[in-house]
Design an enzyme around this catalytic site. Structure first.
Site, PDB file in Angstrom:
ATOM      1  N   SER A 252      10.093  18.636  -0.733  1.00 30.04           N
ATOM      2  CA  SER A 252       9.239  18.851  -1.895  1.00 30.04           C
ATOM      3  C   SER A 252       8.652  20.255  -1.829  1.00 30.04           C
ATOM      4  O   SER A 252       8.854  20.977  -0.859  1.00 30.04           O
ATOM      5  CB  SER A 252       8.117  17.819  -1.916  1.00 30.04           C
ATOM      6  N   LYS A 253       7.919  20.590  -2.871  1.00 27.88           N
ATOM      7  CA  LYS A 253       7.391  21.949  -3.003  1.00 27.88           C
ATOM      8  C   LYS A 253       6.633  22.426  -1.763  1.00 27.88           C
ATOM      9  O   LYS A 253       6.643  23.605  -1.453  1.00 27.88           O
ATOM     10  CB  LYS A 253       6.472  22.028  -4.228  1.00 27.88           C
ATOM     11  N   ARG A 254       5.976  21.480  -1.096  1.00 25.01           N
ATOM     12  CA  ARG A 254       5.189  21.949   0.049  1.00 25.01           C
ATOM     13  C   ARG A 254       6.081  22.449   1.192  1.00 25.01           C
ATOM     14  O   ARG A 254       5.616  23.114   2.107  1.00 25.01           O
ATOM     15  CB  ARG A 254       4.215  20.866   0.524  1.00 25.01           C
ATOM     16  N   HIS A 255       7.391  22.141   1.127  1.00 28.27           N
ATOM     17  CA  HIS A 255       8.309  22.667   2.142  1.00 28.27           C
ATOM     18  C   HIS A 255       8.776  24.077   1.810  1.00 28.27           C
ATOM     19  O   HIS A 255       9.420  24.727   2.621  1.00 28.27           O
ATOM     20  CB  HIS A 255       9.544  21.762   2.266  1.00 28.27           C
ATOM     21  N   GLY A 256       8.524  24.522   0.591  1.00 24.76           N
ATOM     22  CA  GLY A 256       8.996  25.857   0.182  1.00 24.76           C
ATOM     23  C   GLY A 256       9.754  25.756  -1.126  1.00 24.76           C
ATOM     24  O   GLY A 256       9.430  24.928  -1.975  1.00 24.76           O
TER      25      GLY A 256
END
Ligand code: GLU
Length: 479
Positions: A252-256
């Site tokens: 998800s976005k928090r991974h990049g």
């Protein structure tokens, strides 16, 4: 009827996630491998979240990736329309069919009531599901609810019994009907729910294989129930693993970066992204890592897709990207680099194309992404020339400044091709100063380019205008 008809059915509620792009890729490779059809269907029944701009981006991203569809929006096909919002009359007819067969009932529960029921079930340690409150309302009770202004949703009466199917990736899958509450097939706003629309569309569009992420496994049980209720033969299902981050949570976005658009903007080539997504969580490539589209299609085998999650490794993607950049014909690369030059604020129209072609030829081996081009070009543009701290450190030494002065002194009077001038100037400087190896080349590189790393110096020299080079050296050595 085609023997193989598969579909990619995105909801236009966001940018195309690499996980969804991989689902599209698997379907596309499956269709191309088997000589079947790949259908694109837009699932836009969630009016509040679907945007036409997302749909446009989706289509553009797929096109950019080179995933072409045989039927779908902007293409003709015998099974259209391919947008769910244009198929509402079809869903309405199908709802009538199930109503007539007494397989459906109106449900008047409000969001709050449903939430209350959910919480009560959780508290009593039971699985939260709809317990059928509205299933046996009498016609009078229904009238009362409607008179009170309640708009019903429609729920499917889930039959007891086991739902079993053979997943092409996971083998036998089993779900108990008793664990599944009656589910909504048409919302109170009249829009069909996902599981309902998908079954009707998959059937009417002649879909033979449904290939999608494992997060849809439980939906499949509901969909098979609906297929049976309508008397349709369900398609064959295959649920591939999801793409995970390094912490093994769904990517998800928090991974990049997670969307295809983000990788495009970073300067990843579509060939590299496709290649990487094809490798991810599948073993059909027999250990080979760099494969063309054609090779991937030829070798594609759904049964060799992994069951456990695949970890997304951006470093590996970048490694592949560097290979694709290196192998890309320079002519083609020059075109692809244009938007990135603009991004890095170079005046593209003023750049001599022949000169630029030579530069790209020289720096392409050092590029990992197209977006890096801006920084690689700096050494060739006088107005971008800056001396890095590392270069400065080298030039501060007395021996270095002597090398630079001698080299510059020779350049002033030298004639010939840039190659000849360079070789003669190096020879002269070596003889005059006694410097050799690193002590000779580093100061010249640092002074000429302002950096301590870069492509072969003789080639760089040939592409820097002699006068510009001289100017840089003069400024430094105070000649
Ligand atoms: N619209 C669904 C999604 O984007 C499609 C799932 C399916 O392939 O059935 O998740």
């Amino acid at each position: 009827m085609d023997k193989y008809r598969v579909r990619f059915a995105p909801s236009p509620t966001g940018e195309l996630h690499v996980g969804n792009a991989r689902t599209a890729l698997f379907n596309w490779m499956f269709a191309r491998h088997n000589g079947g059809k790949f259908i694109l269907r837009i699932e836009d029944t969630d009016e509040s979240r679907s945007l036409i701009s997302y749909q446009t981006n989706l289509l553009n991203d797929l096109t950019w990736l080179g995933i072409d569809w045989d039927e779908g929006p902007e293409k003709k096909g015998a099974y259209g329309p391919y947008k769910q919002s244009e198929r509402l009359d079809i869903y309405a007819i199908h709802l009538q069919k199930l109503m007539a067969a007494d397989m459906v009932y109106p449900c008047y529960c409000t969001e709050e009531e449903l939430e209350e029921e959910r919480q009560a079930l959780i508290l009593s340690k039971r699985m939260p599901r709809y317990m059928g409150k509205c299933r046996n309302l009498t016609p009078e009770q229904r009238k009362e609810k409607e008179a009170a202004g309640r708009k019903p949703s429609f729920r499917f009466k889930v039959p007891a019994g086991t739902i079993e199917f053979t997943d092409l990736i996971r083998g036998t899958m089993r779900f108990e009907g008793t664990a599944i509450g009656d589910f909504i097939i048409v919302r109170s706003n009249g829009m069909p729910a996902y599981n309902f629309a998908v079954v009707i569309d998959d059937h009417l569009m002649g879909i033979t294989h449904v290939i999608r992420g494992e997060d849809h496994l439980s939906n499949t049980a509901l969909q098979i129930m609906l297929h049976r209720a309508f008397g349709f033969a369900p398609p064959i299902f295959a649920h591939h693993c999801l793409i995970l981050g390094h912490d093994r949570a769904k990517l998800s976005k928090r991974h990049g970066s997670v969307s295809v658009g983000e990788f495009r903007k970073k300067g990843i080539l579509p060939e590299a992204l496709i290649n990487y997504l094809g490798l991810l969580g599948s073993s059909f490539t027999e250990g080979r890592e760099v494969l063309s589209r054609e090779e991937m299609i030829a070798g594609f085998e759904l049964s060799r897709a992994s069951k456990s999650g695949a970890i997304f490794d951006e470093e590996k993607l970048r490694w592949l990207n560097a290979i694709y950049i290196r192998n890309c014909p320079t002519e083609d690369l020059v075109k692809r680099l244009k938007p990135f030059l603009v991004e890095a604020v170079y005046e593209v129209d003023k750049i001599d194309p022949v000169w630029f072609h030579k530069i790209v030829d020289l720096v392409k081996n050092d590029l990992t992404t197209l977006a890096e081009i801006g920084s690689h070009l700096e050494i060739f543009f006088d107005d971008r020339y800056v001396i890095t701290a590392e270069a400065k450190q080298i030039l501060e030494k007395e021996s270095a400044s002597q090398v630079v002065r001698t080299f510059a002194g020779y350049l002033k009077t030298a004639g010939g091709t840039p190659q000849e001038i360079y070789l003669a100037a190096i020879k002269y400087t070596k003889e005059k100063t006694g410097a050799k190896g690193k002590d000779l080349f580093m100061p010249i590189r640092a002074a000429l380019t302002g950096k301590v790393h870069g492509p072969e110096l003789d080639k760089v020299f040939a592409l820097i205008d002699k006068n510009a080079g001289l100017h840089r050296l003069h400024n430094l050595s105070g000649i």
